[in-house]
Write an enzyme that holds these catalytic residues in place. Structure first.
Site, mmCIF file in Angstrom:
data_model
loop_
_atom_site.group_PDB
_atom_site.id
_atom_site.type_symbol
_atom_site.label_atom_id
_atom_site.label_comp_id
_atom_site.label_asym_id
_atom_site.label_seq_id
_atom_site.Cartn_x
_atom_site.Cartn_y
_atom_site.Cartn_z
ATOM 1 N N TRP A 49 0.839 -1.196 0.000
ATOM 2 C CA TRP A 49 0.000 0.000 0.000
ATOM 3 C C TRP A 49 0.878 1.250 0.000
ATOM 4 O O TRP A 49 1.687 1.453 0.888
ATOM 5 C CB TRP A 49 -0.905 0.000 1.220
ATOM 6 C CG TRP A 49 -1.961 1.059 1.202
ATOM 7 C CD1 TRP A 49 -2.042 2.148 2.006
ATOM 8 C CD2 TRP A 49 -3.102 1.118 0.339
ATOM 9 N NE1 TRP A 49 -3.157 2.887 1.699
ATOM 10 C CE2 TRP A 49 -3.829 2.280 0.679
ATOM 11 C CE3 TRP A 49 -3.579 0.309 -0.693
ATOM 12 C CZ2 TRP A 49 -5.006 2.646 0.031
ATOM 13 C CZ3 TRP A 49 -4.752 0.677 -1.325
ATOM 14 C CH2 TRP A 49 -5.447 1.818 -0.965
ATOM 15 N N GLU A 140 -12.223 -2.280 3.977
ATOM 16 C CA GLU A 140 -13.372 -2.112 3.089
ATOM 17 C C GLU A 140 -13.083 -2.652 1.685
ATOM 18 O O GLU A 140 -13.977 -3.187 1.012
ATOM 19 C CB GLU A 140 -13.793 -0.632 3.021
ATOM 20 C CG GLU A 140 -12.903 0.287 2.207
ATOM 21 C CD GLU A 140 -11.621 0.710 2.919
ATOM 22 O OE1 GLU A 140 -10.814 1.409 2.289
ATOM 23 O OE2 GLU A 140 -11.452 0.357 4.105
ATOM 24 N N ASP A 170 -10.245 6.209 8.883
ATOM 25 C CA ASP A 170 -10.410 6.261 7.428
ATOM 26 C C ASP A 170 -11.491 5.313 6.930
ATOM 27 O O ASP A 170 -11.482 4.891 5.782
ATOM 28 C CB ASP A 170 -9.093 5.969 6.720
ATOM 29 C CG ASP A 170 -8.590 4.555 6.981
ATOM 30 O OD1 ASP A 170 -9.209 3.839 7.784
ATOM 31 O OD2 ASP A 170 -7.573 4.161 6.369
ATOM 32 N N GLU A 261 -8.839 11.547 12.461
ATOM 33 C CA GLU A 261 -7.571 10.907 12.134
ATOM 34 C C GLU A 261 -6.543 11.949 11.679
ATOM 35 O O GLU A 261 -5.383 11.935 12.118
ATOM 36 C CB GLU A 261 -7.772 9.868 11.037
ATOM 37 C CG GLU A 261 -6.468 9.179 10.604
ATOM 38 C CD GLU A 261 -6.693 8.096 9.572
ATOM 39 O OE1 GLU A 261 -7.417 7.129 9.876
ATOM 40 O OE2 GLU A 261 -6.162 8.215 8.451
#
Length: 300
Positions: A49, A140, A170, A261
């Protein structure tokens, strides 16, 4: 006065124009009847990522959603992990080992993360997650699908609080609360404990455990069985109904959680370490982040 030009139809993308748009991170192929396979990778190995891949994914999802010839999306990965690693060098290149500023705080962490999840929620076609390995962040993408398939070695954990030492804002907090309930969700987010494949099945996080060498074949079987037998209207409207719960949940929570966040990161200074507040050298930051990623995958 010049005549107004009106297009003969609304905007549409075409597979040949975007299938090789971001070859370093995303491979795509599509069957003649419109089943699109999107494979996450990094140079042919397990996906890592990164800020660049994060941003590119928003564009890819928009392209997929605006291609009228796509009927079902199968999402999968390469190697031993699905979303089990962070490309720490890329994050450091973008300055995430240094204190937050407008670019890192708002443009990336707040705005682009919102766009990524909204693009995922806006997909009109059914999706099947064929999750080949470890997941340590952005659940997700792994587990909000019409159908979720996993392998015996698939695991999931949440890196935000336990690994990156940041607010879980997030979308992951919404995800965990909706699937596990608040008390269990809090425990797994705060401790970073790893959930194995059997627990994922028992707790309703996944639909089937499939041997790794049969994972993609099973995904195509279910795409045909559950979706391709219906007409295009039925496919899309069924997906819309099944995902309305998630759309409402993220619309309720996402901007609030992202703001928390981002603010927490700006006050703390950097992400990825609990011992030092403020700036780290890129080398030390990368080393610490790689160590934390391995810990979240359950490695000793």
């Amino acid at each position: 006065m010049s005549e107004k030009v009106i297009a003969d139809k609304i905007y549409e993308t075409h597979f040949e124009d975007y299938k090789d748009k971001y070859p370093d991170w995303f491979r795509m192929k599509r069957t003649d009847d419109g089943i699109l396979e999107l494979n996450f990778h990094r140079d042919g190995d397990a996906f890592r990522w990164s800020i660049d891949a994060h941003s590119a994914l928003v564009d890819i999802l928009h392209d997929i959603n605006n291609d009228w010839s796509n009927e079902v999306l199968i999402l999968t990965g390469t190697g031993d992990d699905f979303l089990g690693q962070i490309d720490a060098s890329n994050w450091a290149w973008h300055g995430y080992n240094t204190p937050y500023d407008w670019y890192k705080g708002y443009q990336v962490m707040y705005k682009r993360q919102y766009q990524e999840l909204r693009a995922w929620m806006d997909l009109d076609i059914p999706t099947i997650g064929a999750i080949n390995g470890a997941v340590i962040l952005h659940p997700e993408l792994s587990l909000i699908h019409d159908i979720v398939l996993i392998t015996p070695k698939t695991t999931i954990s949440q890196m935000h609080a336990a690994g990156l030492h940041i607010v879980p804002g997030d979308g992951c907090n919404t995800f965990w609360n909706e699937l596990l309930g608040p008390n269990r969700a809090n425990y797994y987010q705060l401790t970073g404990a790893v959930i194995d494949a059997q627990k994922m099945l028992d707790w309703g996080i996944a639909g089937e455990i499939v041997e790794e060498n049969k994972l993609i074949d099973r995904a195509y079987e279910l795409a045909d069985q559950c979706f391709m037998q219906a007409n295009p209207w039925q496919r899309r409207l069924t997906h819309s109904v099944l995902n309305q719960h998630w759309r409402l949940a993220f619309e309720r929570d996402l901007r609030f959680d992202l703001a928390h966040e981002t603010l927490g990161c700006m006050v703390k200074g950097t992400i990825g370490t609990s011992e030092v507040e403020g700036e780290l050298s890129a080398e030390d930051w990368i080393k610490q982040t790689n160590t934390d990623s391995a810990m979240m995958r359950g490695e000793k």
